[in-house]
Design an enzyme around this catalytic site. Structure first.
Site, mmCIF file in Angstrom:
data_model
loop_
_atom_site.group_PDB
_atom_site.id
_atom_site.type_symbol
_atom_site.label_atom_id
_atom_site.label_comp_id
_atom_site.label_asym_id
_atom_site.label_seq_id
_atom_site.Cartn_x
_atom_site.Cartn_y
_atom_site.Cartn_z
ATOM 1 N N ALA A 47 -15.720 19.587 3.102
ATOM 2 C CA ALA A 47 -15.494 20.273 1.829
ATOM 3 C C ALA A 47 -14.651 19.450 0.864
ATOM 4 O O ALA A 47 -14.269 19.933 -0.185
ATOM 5 C CB ALA A 47 -14.825 21.621 2.076
ATOM 6 N N ASN A 48 -14.361 18.189 1.210
ATOM 7 C CA ASN A 48 -13.482 17.409 0.344
ATOM 8 C C ASN A 48 -14.229 16.706 -0.785
ATOM 9 O O ASN A 48 -13.610 16.124 -1.669
ATOM 10 C CB ASN A 48 -12.696 16.380 1.165
ATOM 11 C CG ASN A 48 -13.618 15.418 1.879
ATOM 12 O OD1 ASN A 48 -14.183 15.768 2.907
ATOM 13 N ND2 ASN A 48 -13.804 14.233 1.336
ATOM 14 N N THR A 49 -15.558 16.773 -0.768
ATOM 15 C CA THR A 49 -16.315 16.114 -1.834
ATOM 16 C C THR A 49 -17.725 16.708 -1.900
ATOM 17 O O THR A 49 -18.111 17.514 -1.060
ATOM 18 C CB THR A 49 -16.377 14.587 -1.588
ATOM 19 O OG1 THR A 49 -17.023 13.958 -2.697
ATOM 20 C CG2 THR A 49 -17.160 14.252 -0.334
ATOM 21 N N GLY A 50 -18.468 16.279 -2.935
ATOM 22 C CA GLY A 50 -19.892 16.615 -3.028
ATOM 23 C C GLY A 50 -20.204 18.097 -2.997
ATOM 24 O O GLY A 50 -19.492 18.925 -3.575
ATOM 25 N N ILE A 51 -21.289 18.413 -2.298
ATOM 26 C CA ILE A 51 -21.814 19.777 -2.262
ATOM 27 C C ILE A 51 -20.812 20.727 -1.598
ATOM 28 O O ILE A 51 -20.615 21.855 -2.043
ATOM 29 C CB ILE A 51 -23.159 19.785 -1.499
ATOM 30 C CG1 ILE A 51 -24.180 18.897 -2.229
ATOM 31 C CG2 ILE A 51 -23.700 21.191 -1.355
ATOM 32 C CD1 ILE A 51 -25.426 18.571 -1.420
ATOM 33 N N SER A 175 -32.148 19.154 5.079
ATOM 34 C CA SER A 175 -32.700 18.337 4.007
ATOM 35 C C SER A 175 -34.215 18.330 4.039
ATOM 36 O O SER A 175 -34.831 18.518 5.088
ATOM 37 C CB SER A 175 -32.208 16.901 4.132
ATOM 38 O OG SER A 175 -32.864 16.086 3.180
ATOM 39 N N TYR A 200 -31.382 9.718 10.126
ATOM 40 C CA TYR A 200 -30.939 10.824 9.270
ATOM 41 C C TYR A 200 -31.979 11.951 9.294
ATOM 42 O O TYR A 200 -31.635 13.120 9.486
ATOM 43 C CB TYR A 200 -30.728 10.314 7.847
ATOM 44 C CG TYR A 200 -30.346 11.387 6.855
ATOM 45 C CD1 TYR A 200 -29.083 11.957 6.871
ATOM 46 C CD2 TYR A 200 -31.259 11.833 5.900
ATOM 47 C CE1 TYR A 200 -28.730 12.941 5.963
ATOM 48 C CE2 TYR A 200 -30.916 12.822 4.986
ATOM 49 C CZ TYR A 200 -29.661 13.373 5.019
ATOM 50 O OH TYR A 200 -29.331 14.356 4.119
HETATM 51 N N1 LIG Z 1 -27.073 14.540 -1.688
HETATM 52 C C1 LIG Z 1 -28.339 14.846 -1.435
HETATM 53 O O1 LIG Z 1 -29.230 14.473 -2.182
HETATM 54 C C2 LIG Z 1 -28.674 15.643 -0.204
HETATM 55 C C3 LIG Z 1 -30.028 15.929 0.034
HETATM 56 C C4 LIG Z 1 -30.365 16.657 1.147
HETATM 57 C C5 LIG Z 1 -29.377 17.102 2.007
HETATM 58 N N2 LIG Z 1 -28.070 16.825 1.783
HETATM 59 C C6 LIG Z 1 -27.074 17.317 2.741
HETATM 60 O O2 LIG Z 1 -25.994 17.917 2.084
HETATM 61 C C7 LIG Z 1 -24.836 17.880 2.899
HETATM 62 C C8 LIG Z 1 -23.632 17.493 2.048
HETATM 63 O O3 LIG Z 1 -23.801 16.176 1.598
HETATM 64 P P1 LIG Z 1 -23.302 15.630 0.190
HETATM 65 O O4 LIG Z 1 -24.513 15.261 -0.551
HETATM 66 O O5 LIG Z 1 -22.326 16.526 -0.426
HETATM 67 O O6 LIG Z 1 -22.635 14.248 0.692
HETATM 68 P P2 LIG Z 1 -21.150 13.653 0.593
HETATM 69 O O7 LIG Z 1 -20.672 13.728 -0.812
HETATM 70 O O8 LIG Z 1 -21.223 12.320 1.248
HETATM 71 O O9 LIG Z 1 -20.302 14.650 1.490
HETATM 72 C C9 LIG Z 1 -20.404 14.633 2.878
HETATM 73 C C10 LIG Z 1 -19.195 15.288 3.493
HETATM 74 O O10 LIG Z 1 -19.295 15.213 4.915
HETATM 75 C C11 LIG Z 1 -18.069 14.738 5.419
HETATM 76 N N3 LIG Z 1 -18.192 14.072 6.713
HETATM 77 C C12 LIG Z 1 -18.888 12.955 7.019
HETATM 78 N N4 LIG Z 1 -18.692 12.622 8.305
HETATM 79 C C13 LIG Z 1 -17.849 13.548 8.836
HETATM 80 C C14 LIG Z 1 -17.243 13.743 10.096
HETATM 81 N N5 LIG Z 1 -17.439 12.886 11.116
HETATM 82 N N6 LIG Z 1 -16.423 14.808 10.279
HETATM 83 C C15 LIG Z 1 -16.182 15.659 9.276
HETATM 84 N N7 LIG Z 1 -16.710 15.524 8.054
HETATM 85 C C16 LIG Z 1 -17.536 14.479 7.827
HETATM 86 C C17 LIG Z 1 -17.561 13.789 4.360
HETATM 87 O O11 LIG Z 1 -16.189 13.532 4.530
HETATM 88 P P3 LIG Z 1 -15.521 12.129 3.984
HETATM 89 O O12 LIG Z 1 -15.441 12.238 2.511
HETATM 90 O O13 LIG Z 1 -14.176 12.074 4.662
HETATM 91 O O14 LIG Z 1 -16.432 11.035 4.442
HETATM 92 C C18 LIG Z 1 -17.889 14.599 3.109
HETATM 93 O O15 LIG Z 1 -16.912 15.573 2.915
HETATM 94 C C19 LIG Z 1 -25.148 16.893 4.021
HETATM 95 O O16 LIG Z 1 -25.382 17.627 5.225
HETATM 96 C C20 LIG Z 1 -26.422 16.229 3.560
HETATM 97 O O17 LIG Z 1 -27.231 15.831 4.650
HETATM 98 C C21 LIG Z 1 -27.707 16.108 0.673
#
Ligand SMILES: NC(=O)c1ccc[n+]([C@@H]2O[C@H](COP(=O)([O-])OP(=O)(O)OC[C@H]3O[C@@H](n4cnc5c(N)ncnc54)[C@H](OP(=O)(O)O)[C@@H]3O)[C@@H](O)[C@H]2O)c1
Ligand SMILES: *[C@@H]1O[C@H](CO)[C@@H](O)[C@H](O)[C@H]1NC(C)=O
Ligand SMILES: *[C@@H]1O[C@H](CO)[C@@H](O)[C@H](O)[C@H]1NC(C)=O
Length: 316
Positions: A47-51, A175, A200
């Site tokens: 929850a610290n970034t992105g979605i 995804s 992935y």
């Molecule tokens: N972006 C897209 O286009 C897209 C499309 C389809 C699905 N998704 C899915 O959406 C979800 C959120 O992704 P996002 O796009 O928001 O990406 P993101 O900005 O990279 O955020 C991912 C989050 O997961 C955390 N994380 C990674 N490894 C971890 C671990 N070992 N333990 C705990 N936390 C961990 C990260 O923490 P840190 O910041 O500390 O690394 C970050 O908070 C993911 O499941 C992704 O597969 C995204």
């Protein structure tokens, strides 16, 4: 000549101006539920970034006590502060959770179960994409380990609490990429062959299979579960791939913001009466089609058993 030049400069400028509208058009799907969440407890992983951050913010806005489950507590605290200020909700808490380490997952669950009476909403959102071949603390390949097995264990450990708090919901962020995924039981840890992109996809397929199997197992318990494709979202997810970063940058005008990307997770967590669609997959706030692989109950069941085995959970 002047016309061409004008066009050359004017076009990007117009595009820039129109970008928010274009983005809106391409990203249908808004969570319109007006449900408020006073007294409700939610956990959002990553929850610290992105979605995840945007999802947590909206849950806090609606009055829930929200736990930001993050591997980097410092980053988490900054975001918690930001959300507290923006929403006026002080009940935004950070707890350490590294999904690449089952010890950390168990410690998180133990702490949470000790301090909270309820859990109404669990959002399994954290994810990694296209990282170079690497392993978790327990020797699992990183994608399957974090995206699938980590959340599997977490959900398992919190399940009793979810049941006691029913009606409650588990939302799994998967995804569209799952369409390219396969569950290779003979190569689950990518030791025989490995492709970062496919790894992935496999892990995201596992998310859907698990959501369905979980839905079957939880029938009648008051806990319902949903998997989600958030859309193509401008987040940090592409951090491990130059190519993907470049493509994301190129199309950054058109792809969703993280706030738009959070809408389907929120829709599944909040919409009243959604229980009849237990176990379904959603995209743009609508039920979405999943691949044939993702509908295969035999594979779902076997993956469930294999996952229990890998994590030392008794198979039932
Ligand atoms: N972006 C897209 O286009 C897209 C499309 C389809 C699905 N998704 C899915 O959406 C979800 C959120 O992704 P996002 O796009 O928001 O990406 P993101 O900005 O990279 O955020 C991912 C989050 O997961 C955390 N994380 C990674 N490894 C971890 C671990 N070992 N333990 C705990 N936390 C961990 C990260 O923490 P840190 O910041 O500390 O690394 C970050 O908070 C993911 O499941 C992704 O597969 C995204
Ligand atoms: C999805 O749901 C299942 C069952 O709750 C869980 O074990 C699985 O790991 C989850 N995965 C993610 C990332 O959502
Ligand atoms: C499910 O997958 C297994 C193994 O890949 C396959 O043998 C079986 O035919 C599939 N079943 C369905 C209903 O598609």
């Amino acid at each position: 000549m002047i016309g061409v030049l004008l066009l050359l400069f004017l076009l990007p400028f117009l595009l820039y101006i129109a970008a928010p509208q274009i983005r809106k058009m391409l990203s249908s799907g808004v969570c319109t539920s007006t449900v408020q969440l006073p007294g409700k407890v939610a956990v959002v992983t990553g929850a610290n970034t992105g979605i995840g951050k945007e999802t947590a913010k909206e849950l806090a806005q609606r009055g829930a006590r929200v736990y930001l489950a993050c591997r980097d507590v410092q980053k988490g605290e900054l975001v918690a502060r930001e959300i507290q200020i923006m929403t006026g909700n002080q009940q935004v808490l950070v707890r350490k959770l590294d999904l690449a380490d089952t010890k950390s997952i168990r410690a998180f669950a133990k702490g949470f179960l000790a301090e909270e009476k309820h859990l109404h909403i669990l959002i399994n959102n954290a994810g990694v994409m296209m990282c170079p071949y690497s392993k978790t603390a327990d020797g699992f390949e990183m994608h399957i380990g974090v995206n699938h097995l980590g959340h599997f264990l977490l959900t398992h450990l919190l399940l009793e609490k979810l049941k006691e708090s029913a009606p409650s919901r588990v939302v799994n962020v998967s995804s569209l990429a799952h369409h390219l995924g396969r569950i290779h039981f003979h190569n689950l840890q990518g030791e025989k062959f490995y492709h970062a992109g496919l790894a992935y996809c496999h892990s995201k397929l596992a998310n859907i299979l698990f959501t369905q199997e979980l839905a079957r197992r939880l029938k009648g318990s008051g806990v319902t579960t949903y998997s989600v494709h958030p859309g193509t979202v401008n987040s940090e997810l592409v951090r491990h791939s130059y190519l993907m970063r470049w493509i994301w940058w190129l199309f950054s005008f058109f792809i969703k913001t993280s706030q738009q990307g959070a809408q389907t997770s929120l829709y599944c967590a909040l919409t009243e009466g959604l229980e009849v669609l237990n176990g379904n997959h959603f995209s743009d706030c609508h039920v979405a089609w999943v691949s044939a692989q993702a509908r295969n109950e035999t594979v779902a069941r076997r993956l469930w058993d294999v996952s229990c085995d890998l994590l030392g959970i008794p198979v039932d």
